[in-house]
Design a protein around this motif. Structure first.
Motif, short mmCIF file in Angstrom:
data_model
loop_
_atom_site.label_atom_id
_atom_site.label_comp_id
_atom_site.label_asym_id
_atom_site.label_seq_id
_atom_site.Cartn_x
_atom_site.Cartn_y
_atom_site.Cartn_z
N MET A 1 0.82 -1.21 0.00
CA MET A 1 0.00 0.00 0.00
C MET A 1 0.86 1.26 0.00
O MET A 1 0.37 2.35 0.19
N GLY A 2 2.15 1.15 -0.17
CA GLY A 2 3.01 2.31 -0.18
C GLY A 2 3.69 2.51 1.15
O GLY A 2 3.50 1.80 2.11
N SER A 3 4.49 3.57 1.21
CA SER A 3 5.27 3.83 2.42
C SER A 3 4.42 4.52 3.47
O SER A 3 3.40 5.12 3.19
N CYS A 4 4.86 4.44 4.71
CA CYS A 4 4.17 5.14 5.79
C CYS A 4 5.22 5.75 6.69
O CYS A 4 6.40 5.51 6.54
N VAL A 5 4.76 6.57 7.60
CA VAL A 5 5.68 7.27 8.48
C VAL A 5 6.50 6.26 9.29
O VAL A 5 5.96 5.31 9.84
N SER A 6 7.81 6.47 9.33
CA SER A 6 8.68 5.56 10.06
C SER A 6 8.59 5.86 11.55
O SER A 6 8.90 6.97 11.99
N VAL A 7 8.12 4.90 12.32
CA VAL A 7 8.03 5.09 13.77
C VAL A 7 8.63 3.88 14.47
O VAL A 7 8.55 2.77 13.97
N PRO A 8 9.28 4.11 15.62
CA PRO A 8 9.95 3.00 16.32
C PRO A 8 8.98 2.17 17.14
O PRO A 8 9.11 2.04 18.34
N GLU A 9 7.95 1.65 16.51
CA GLU A 9 7.00 0.81 17.23
C GLU A 9 6.29 -0.11 16.26
O GLU A 9 6.33 0.08 15.04
N ARG A 10 5.62 -1.12 16.81
CA ARG A 10 4.81 -2.03 16.02
C ARG A 10 3.35 -1.74 16.34
O ARG A 10 2.93 -1.81 17.49
N ARG A 11 2.58 -1.39 15.33
CA ARG A 11 1.16 -1.07 15.53
C ARG A 11 0.33 -2.25 15.03
O ARG A 11 0.32 -2.57 13.84
N ILE A 12 -0.39 -2.90 15.95
CA ILE A 12 -1.12 -4.13 15.64
C ILE A 12 -2.61 -3.91 15.89
O ILE A 12 -3.01 -3.48 16.97
N VAL A 13 -3.44 -4.20 14.89
CA VAL A 13 -4.89 -4.10 15.03
C VAL A 13 -5.45 -5.51 15.17
O VAL A 13 -5.24 -6.36 14.29
N ILE A 14 -6.16 -5.76 16.27
CA ILE A 14 -6.75 -7.08 16.52
C ILE A 14 -8.21 -7.07 16.07
O ILE A 14 -8.99 -6.20 16.46
N LEU A 15 -8.56 -8.06 15.25
CA LEU A 15 -9.91 -8.18 14.71
C LEU A 15 -10.48 -9.53 15.08
O LEU A 15 -9.74 -10.49 15.28
N GLY A 16 -11.79 -9.64 15.15
CA GLY A 16 -12.39 -10.94 15.42
C GLY A 16 -13.79 -10.84 15.96
O GLY A 16 -14.32 -9.75 16.17
N ARG A 17 -14.40 -11.99 16.16
CA ARG A 17 -15.76 -12.04 16.67
C ARG A 17 -15.76 -12.02 18.20
O ARG A 17 -14.78 -12.39 18.83
N LYS A 18 -16.89 -11.64 18.76
CA LYS A 18 -17.03 -11.73 20.21
C LYS A 18 -16.96 -13.20 20.62
O LYS A 18 -17.48 -14.08 19.94
N GLY A 19 -16.26 -13.46 21.72
CA GLY A 19 -16.16 -14.82 22.22
C GLY A 19 -14.98 -15.61 21.71
O GLY A 19 -14.70 -16.71 22.19
N ASP A 20 -14.25 -15.06 20.74
CA ASP A 20 -13.10 -15.79 20.20
C ASP A 20 -11.80 -15.44 20.91
O ASP A 20 -10.75 -16.01 20.59
N GLY A 21 -11.84 -14.50 21.85
CA GLY A 21 -10.65 -14.22 22.66
C GLY A 21 -9.80 -13.06 22.20
O GLY A 21 -8.58 -13.07 22.41
N LYS A 22 -10.41 -12.01 21.61
CA LYS A 22 -9.64 -10.86 21.17
C LYS A 22 -8.92 -10.17 22.32
O LYS A 22 -7.71 -9.91 22.25
N SER A 23 -9.67 -9.86 23.38
CA SER A 23 -9.07 -9.13 24.52
C SER A 23 -7.97 -9.95 25.18
O SER A 23 -6.89 -9.44 25.50
#
Length: 353
Positions: A1-23
């Protein structure tokens, strides 16, 4: 998708259904209980929780997104939380982690999963990892053997480049080594994300980039305020979130979630909402990009001539193509809704209920 701002961290988005253990998965990734799990029988948790911690040499930001599969709620609170996730992701996403549980899947569950994932652009899967929870249910099986028995899940993992890990938020907590150790599995997961980012970059799109520009503009307005850079950014993000919430009030939760996940039609629609101060011709061009050149104009105004369409839409906005008041906002919302109704959005994410 192209370049993005370089930052010293890992940004993780958690997706899923209720009850599958996202939290619980978020807690396992960060190594401490920072997310509050909600019982599967309770109502959908309309909260975008964001937690940060330094682990294994990286600063990790985990964003638990609300309602990927549970979009039956369409209230202001849910929209606010999804927009918070959008703003947090403005600098790019290192990984989308889709949480699924080990166990039997009904044909209906598989159908809902496939329908949801079909809304995503193919390149989103270049930035996605599958994380299975309830690992104890594997018993003597490996995760590879479990997938072989379910061709649809195997297909999903294959779409994600074979990136797949398994944890057990309850039973593997105290194990220190081996495949049945959360510590080992999380370290492997973070290594997979690092390799994925090195190969594919981080995920970004036009919407994320526009939001980041707005954040930088807000920071610029603060001038010489004696605040640490991180605090300035957090204040700017809050301001931008509130502005987007007002501008995109007419968008549904399904559209907002689609925008977070890079679905083309959804991104275009939200961009249109955010460009209310643009001339009407520019707004028509955005809508036309969704349904095909000319289609949006015809759907909104009943005419196909560009000049006549602009005049008619201008009249709806109060007689001028540059008016930015309430009437102009209503005209934009109507144009976007017409575009979506014409079939260009392609982001109808269904509930699994």
């Amino acid at each position: 998708m192209g370049s993005c701002v370089s930052v010293p961290e890992r940004r993780i988005v958690i997706l899923g259904r209720k009850g599958d253990g996202k939290s619980s998965a978020g807690n396992t990734i960060l190594g401490e209980k920072v997310f509050t799990p909600k019982a599967s029988g309770d109502s959908v948790k309309a909260i975008c929780e964001i937690r940060k911690k330094r682990r294994y040499g990286s600063k990790i930001t985990v964003i638990e997104s609300p309602g990927f599969f549970d979009t039956d709620r369409d209230d202001k609170e849910m929209k606010s939380e999804i927009i918070k996730a959008l703003v947090e992701c403005a600098q790019g996403v290192d990984a989308f982690v889709i949480v699924l549980k080990v166990g039997e899947y009904t044909s209906q569950e598989i159908e809902v999963l496939q329908r949801c994932l079909k809304t995503l652009k193919e390149d989103v899967f270049d930035h996605t990892v599958i994380l299975f929870t309830f690992g104890k249910q594997l018993k003597d099986q490996t995760i590879e053997e479990f997938l072989k028995a379910n061709s649809q899940l195997q297909e999903l993992v294959d779409k994600c480049g074979g990136r797949c890990h398994v944890i057990d938020n309850k039973y593997w907590k105290k194990r220190k080594r081996g495949n049945k150790s959360n510590k080992v599995q999380v370290k492997n997961l973070l290594e997979t994300i690092a390799k994925m980012r090195h190969k594919n970059g981080c995920f970004t799109n036009e919407l994320f980039q526009k939001i980041e520009i707005q954040i930088q503009e807000e920071i610029g307005k603060m001038g010489g305020e004696n605040l640490p850079p991180e605090e300035k950014r957090e204040n700017a993000k809050k301001n931008v979130k509130e502005k987007i919430l007002v501008q995109a009030a007419g968008a549904t939760t399904g559209v907002l979630i689609g925008a977070l996940l890079g679905a083309c039609g959804a991104v275009t629609i939200i961009l249109a909402f955010l460009q209310m101060t643009f001339p009407i011709r520019a707004l028509l061009n955005v809508a036309a990009a969704v349904v095909g050149v000319g289609g949006a104009r015809e759907a909104e105004t009943g005419v196909t001539d560009p000049e006549e369409a602009e005049v008619k839409t201008g009249e709806k906005a109060g007689g001028t193509s540059t008016e930015t008041g309430e009437k102009a906002g209503e005209a934009v919302a109507e144009a976007v809704r017409a575009a979506a109704a014409a079939g260009g959005a392609g982001i109808a994410i269904q509930s699994d209920d």
